[in-house]
Design a protein around this motif. Structure first.
Motif, PDB file in Angstrom:
ATOM      1  N   LEU A 166       0.826  -1.197   0.000  1.00  0.00           N
ATOM      2  CA  LEU A 166       0.000   0.000   0.000  1.00  0.00           C
ATOM      3  C   LEU A 166       0.870   1.260   0.000  1.00  0.00           C
ATOM      4  O   LEU A 166       0.647   2.188  -0.780  1.00  0.00           O
ATOM      5  CB  LEU A 166      -0.928   0.001   1.220  1.00  0.00           C
ATOM      6  CG  LEU A 166      -1.910   1.161   1.332  1.00  0.00           C
ATOM      7  CD1 LEU A 166      -2.957   1.076   0.227  1.00  0.00           C
ATOM      8  CD2 LEU A 166      -2.584   1.146   2.691  1.00  0.00           C
ATOM      9  N   MET A 167       1.870   1.267   0.853  1.00  0.00           N
ATOM     10  CA  MET A 167       2.737   2.438   0.980  1.00  0.00           C
ATOM     11  C   MET A 167       3.665   2.611  -0.233  1.00  0.00           C
ATOM     12  O   MET A 167       4.100   3.724  -0.507  1.00  0.00           O
ATOM     13  CB  MET A 167       3.578   2.353   2.257  1.00  0.00           C
ATOM     14  CG  MET A 167       2.757   2.276   3.514  1.00  0.00           C
ATOM     15  SD  MET A 167       1.713   3.692   3.741  1.00  0.00           S
ATOM     16  CE  MET A 167       2.839   4.764   4.550  1.00  0.00           C
ATOM     17  N   THR A 168       3.957   1.537  -0.912  1.00  0.00           N
ATOM     18  CA  THR A 168       4.832   1.635  -2.090  1.00  0.00           C
ATOM     19  C   THR A 168       4.048   1.810  -3.387  1.00  0.00           C
ATOM     20  O   THR A 168       4.645   1.926  -4.453  1.00  0.00           O
ATOM     21  CB  THR A 168       5.730   0.383  -2.203  1.00  0.00           C
ATOM     22  OG1 THR A 168       4.909  -0.776  -2.304  1.00  0.00           O
ATOM     23  CG2 THR A 168       6.666   0.277  -1.004  1.00  0.00           C
ATOM     24  N   GLY A 169       2.720   1.804  -3.289  1.00  0.00           N
ATOM     25  CA  GLY A 169       1.894   2.010  -4.468  1.00  0.00           C
ATOM     26  C   GLY A 169       1.647   0.766  -5.289  1.00  0.00           C
ATOM     27  O   GLY A 169       1.087   0.848  -6.379  1.00  0.00           O
ATOM     28  N   LEU A 170       2.058  -0.416  -4.797  1.00  0.00           N
ATOM     29  CA  LEU A 170       1.825  -1.655  -5.543  1.00  0.00           C
ATOM     30  C   LEU A 170       0.350  -2.044  -5.564  1.00  0.00           C
ATOM     31  O   LEU A 170      -0.092  -2.727  -6.474  1.00  0.00           O
ATOM     32  CB  LEU A 170       2.660  -2.789  -4.962  1.00  0.00           C
ATOM     33  CG  LEU A 170       4.171  -2.646  -5.119  1.00  0.00           C
ATOM     34  CD1 LEU A 170       4.891  -3.769  -4.371  1.00  0.00           C
ATOM     35  CD2 LEU A 170       4.550  -2.655  -6.595  1.00  0.00           C
TER      36      LEU A 170
END
Length: 151
Positions: free
Chosen positions: A53-57
């Motif tokens: 979620l935090m890495t945009g995956l």
């Protein structure tokens, strides 16, 4: 991502763990199951979601997380993914604290009927429930250090 489904499943699972904590016998097997099967599974779910979620995956986190400002935290928690993962964070940590409170209350001889309302406060209001328990625990000690050190 099906954020409503993840929220519903983790919320129901945590409630089941709290009911077991409040009403089941506190054998080592049950407490171990609550710790690893309850807190551990919630923490694992959090970890599996937060990193992508935090890495945009995966979608649902909004913009890049900014934990240094109130606006950044509000933005993160206002997204479906951010709110869900934030809630799972609360569920895991509150259950962890609830298990500690229950075990410690057993150790110091507090009856279950006294523990259950405090556990409800820990579930619903986290730190307020912990403070209530620490104040209650203070009534069982002669020395301040014994009352405040978490054993």
């Amino acid at each position: 991502m099906a954020w409503d489904l993840i929220f519903g499943i983790t919320n129901s699972f945590a409630l089941l763990m709290w009911l077991i904590l409040a009403f089941a016998p506190r054998s080592m097997m049950i407490l171990t199951g609550l710790f690893y099967g309850g807190v551990g599974l919630l923490a694992f779910t959090y970890a599996v979601i937060i990193i992508p979620l935090m890495t945009g995956l995966i979608n649902g986190g909004g913009a890049a997380a900014d934990f240094s400002t109130l606006a950044g935290v509000q933005q993160l928690l206002s997204s479906p993914g951010g709110a869900t993962v934030g809630w799972i964070h609360y569920l895991a940590f509150d259950l962890f604290v609830g298990i500690w409170v229950a075990r410690n209350a057993d150790k110091y001889g507090f009856a279950r009927w006294i523990q259950i309302p405090i556990l409800l406060f820990v579930l619903m209001l986290g730190p307020l429930g912990l403070i209530l328990y620490l104040l209650l625990r203070f009534t069982r000690h002669n020395k301040v250090a014994d009352a405040v050190m978490p054993e």
